[in-house]
Design a protein around this motif. Structure first.
Motif, PDB file in Angstrom:
ATOM      1  N   LYS A 135       0.849  -1.180   0.000  1.00 31.76           N
ATOM      2  CA  LYS A 135       0.000   0.000   0.000  1.00 31.76           C
ATOM      3  C   LYS A 135       0.890   1.239   0.000  1.00 31.76           C
ATOM      4  CE  LYS A 135      -3.742  -2.229   2.453  1.00 31.76           C
ATOM      5  NZ  LYS A 135      -4.597  -2.247   3.634  1.00 31.76           N
ATOM      6  N   TYR A 136       0.553   2.178  -0.862  1.00 29.57           N
ATOM      7  CA  TYR A 136       1.302   3.421  -0.965  1.00 29.57           C
ATOM      8  C   TYR A 136       0.354   4.603  -0.842  1.00 29.57           C
ATOM      9  CZ  TYR A 136       4.834   0.386  -3.043  1.00 29.57           C
ATOM     10  OH  TYR A 136       5.732  -0.615  -3.270  1.00 29.57           O
ATOM     11  N   HIS A 137       0.842   5.665  -0.261  1.00 32.74           N
ATOM     12  CA  HIS A 137       0.130   6.934  -0.275  1.00 32.74           C
ATOM     13  C   HIS A 137       0.474   7.594  -1.608  1.00 32.74           C
ATOM     14  CE1 HIS A 137      -1.032   6.798   3.972  1.00 32.74           C
ATOM     15  NE2 HIS A 137       0.121   6.184   4.140  1.00 32.74           N
ATOM     16  N   THR A 138      -0.544   7.954  -2.386  1.00 33.27           N
ATOM     17  CA  THR A 138      -0.308   8.482  -3.731  1.00 33.27           C
ATOM     18  C   THR A 138      -0.468   9.994  -3.748  1.00 33.27           C
ATOM     19  OG1 THR A 138      -1.060   6.426  -4.729  1.00 33.27           O
ATOM     20  CG2 THR A 138      -1.056   8.373  -6.138  1.00 33.27           C
ATOM     21  N   PHE A 139       0.496  10.658  -4.391  1.00 40.27           N
ATOM     22  CA  PHE A 139       0.458  12.097  -4.612  1.00 40.27           C
ATOM     23  C   PHE A 139       0.509  12.340  -6.110  1.00 40.27           C
ATOM     24  CE2 PHE A 139       2.184  11.780  -0.361  1.00 40.27           C
ATOM     25  CZ  PHE A 139       1.598  12.836   0.314  1.00 40.27           C
ATOM     26  N   ASP A 140      -0.469  13.093  -6.634  1.00 39.99           N
ATOM     27  CA  ASP A 140      -0.491  13.483  -8.041  1.00 39.99           C
ATOM     28  C   ASP A 140       0.197  14.843  -8.140  1.00 39.99           C
ATOM     29  OD1 ASP A 140      -1.049  14.364 -10.617  1.00 39.99           O
ATOM     30  OD2 ASP A 140      -3.129  13.673 -10.572  1.00 39.99           O
ATOM     31  N   LEU A 141       1.347  14.886  -8.788  1.00 44.02           N
ATOM     32  CA  LEU A 141       2.128  16.116  -8.870  1.00 44.02           C
ATOM     33  C   LEU A 141       1.392  17.242  -9.585  1.00 44.02           C
ATOM     34  CD1 LEU A 141       5.633  14.597  -9.677  1.00 44.02           C
ATOM     35  CD2 LEU A 141       4.756  15.359  -7.472  1.00 44.02           C
ATOM     36  N   THR A 142       0.440  16.905 -10.442  1.00 44.92           N
ATOM     37  CA  THR A 142      -0.306  17.946 -11.154  1.00 44.92           C
ATOM     38  C   THR A 142      -1.280  18.670 -10.225  1.00 44.92           C
ATOM     39  OG1 THR A 142      -2.079  16.448 -11.863  1.00 44.92           O
ATOM     40  CG2 THR A 142      -0.177  16.683 -13.335  1.00 44.92           C
ATOM     41  N   LYS A 143      -1.526  18.111  -9.055  1.00 42.76           N
ATOM     42  CA  LYS A 143      -2.466  18.720  -8.113  1.00 42.76           C
ATOM     43  C   LYS A 143      -1.787  19.378  -6.927  1.00 42.76           C
ATOM     44  CE  LYS A 143      -6.038  15.548  -9.507  1.00 42.76           C
ATOM     45  NZ  LYS A 143      -6.937  14.472  -9.173  1.00 42.76           N
ATOM     46  N   LEU A 144      -0.457  19.442  -6.954  1.00 36.79           N
ATOM     47  CA  LEU A 144       0.285  20.062  -5.859  1.00 36.79           C
ATOM     48  C   LEU A 144       0.618  21.507  -6.193  1.00 36.79           C
ATOM     49  CD1 LEU A 144       2.917  17.287  -5.011  1.00 36.79           C
ATOM     50  CD2 LEU A 144       0.768  17.742  -3.849  1.00 36.79           C
ATOM     51  N   ASP A 145       0.584  22.353  -5.190  1.00 38.21           N
ATOM     52  CA  ASP A 145       1.041  23.729  -5.352  1.00 38.21           C
ATOM     53  C   ASP A 145       2.531  23.786  -5.022  1.00 38.21           C
ATOM     54  OD1 ASP A 145      -1.504  24.725  -5.956  1.00 38.21           O
ATOM     55  OD2 ASP A 145      -1.997  24.969  -3.838  1.00 38.21           O
ATOM     56  N   GLY A 146       3.210  24.768  -5.573  1.00 34.14           N
ATOM     57  CA  GLY A 146       4.619  24.958  -5.228  1.00 34.14           C
ATOM     58  C   GLY A 146       5.544  24.196  -6.146  1.00 34.14           C
ATOM     59  N   ASN A 147       6.686  23.803  -5.601  1.00 35.53           N
ATOM     60  CA  ASN A 147       7.744  23.210  -6.416  1.00 35.53           C
ATOM     61  C   ASN A 147       7.832  21.698  -6.323  1.00 35.53           C
ATOM     62  OD1 ASN A 147       8.709  22.966  -3.850  1.00 35.53           O
ATOM     63  ND2 ASN A 147      10.632  24.020  -4.196  1.00 35.53           N
ATOM     64  N   GLY A 148       6.799  21.045  -5.790  1.00 31.77           N
ATOM     65  CA  GLY A 148       6.791  19.592  -5.733  1.00 31.77           C
ATOM     66  C   GLY A 148       7.151  19.003  -4.386  1.00 31.77           C
ATOM     67  N   ASP A 149       7.432  19.852  -3.388  1.00 32.17           N
ATOM     68  CA  ASP A 149       7.690  19.335  -2.047  1.00 32.17           C
ATOM     69  C   ASP A 149       6.421  18.708  -1.499  1.00 32.17           C
ATOM     70  OD1 ASP A 149      10.147  20.524  -2.358  1.00 32.17           O
ATOM     71  OD2 ASP A 149       9.947  21.891  -0.662  1.00 32.17           O
ATOM     72  N   ILE A 150       6.571  17.578  -0.805  1.00 29.46           N
ATOM     73  CA  ILE A 150       5.445  16.931  -0.138  1.00 29.46           C
ATOM     74  C   ILE A 150       5.845  16.613   1.295  1.00 29.46           C
ATOM     75  CG2 ILE A 150       4.458  15.937  -2.244  1.00 29.46           C
ATOM     76  CD1 ILE A 150       5.706  13.225  -1.361  1.00 29.46           C
ATOM     77  N   GLN A 151       4.857  16.349   2.118  1.00 25.95           N
ATOM     78  CA  GLN A 151       5.084  15.912   3.491  1.00 25.95           C
ATOM     79  C   GLN A 151       4.720  14.440   3.574  1.00 25.95           C
ATOM     80  OE1 GLN A 151       6.293  18.124   5.844  1.00 25.95           O
ATOM     81  NE2 GLN A 151       6.360  19.534   4.121  1.00 25.95           N
ATOM     82  N   CYS A 152       5.537  13.659   4.241  1.00 23.76           N
ATOM     83  CA  CYS A 152       5.188  12.261   4.468  1.00 23.76           C
ATOM     84  C   CYS A 152       3.858  12.238   5.208  1.00 23.76           C
ATOM     85  CB  CYS A 152       6.266  11.559   5.283  1.00 23.76           C
ATOM     86  SG  CYS A 152       5.815   9.872   5.752  1.00 23.76           S
TER      87      CYS A 152
END
Length: 83
Positions: A5-22
């Motif tokens: 199981k993975y937590h999925t992040f769609d980069l097209t829906k993120l604001d900023g420069n692509g940084d995410i929080q675990c």
């Protein structure tokens, strides 16, 4: 066999420069961090010569993270280079 199981992040829906929080421990995961101190790249998936998704592991809590949305970034990059 149980599917990972993975937590999925769609980069097209993120604001900023692509940084995410675990999502589990809150560690900052930045695309600019090339040291792999915070995360480890487990797998990259390429389709038709373009990056499709990337599977990461947070080094602090071992949470699996799947990054998607690279297709749009590839299209934007090719438009920029064409001009």
């Amino acid at each position: 066999m149980q599917k990972a199981k993975y937590h999925t992040f769609d980069l097209t829906k993120l604001d900023g420069n692509g940084d995410i929080q675990c999502p589990k421990c809150g560690s900052s995961i930045s695309p600019d961090d090339e040291t792999e101190n915070t995360y480890t790249i487990l797998e990259t998936v390429v389709k038709e010569g373009n990056l499709d998704k990337m599977i990461l592991k947070c080094n602090k809590c071992q949470t699996g993270i799947c990054l998607t949305g690279f297709q749009l970034l590839s299209k934007l990059s090719s438009r920029t280079h064409a001009n």
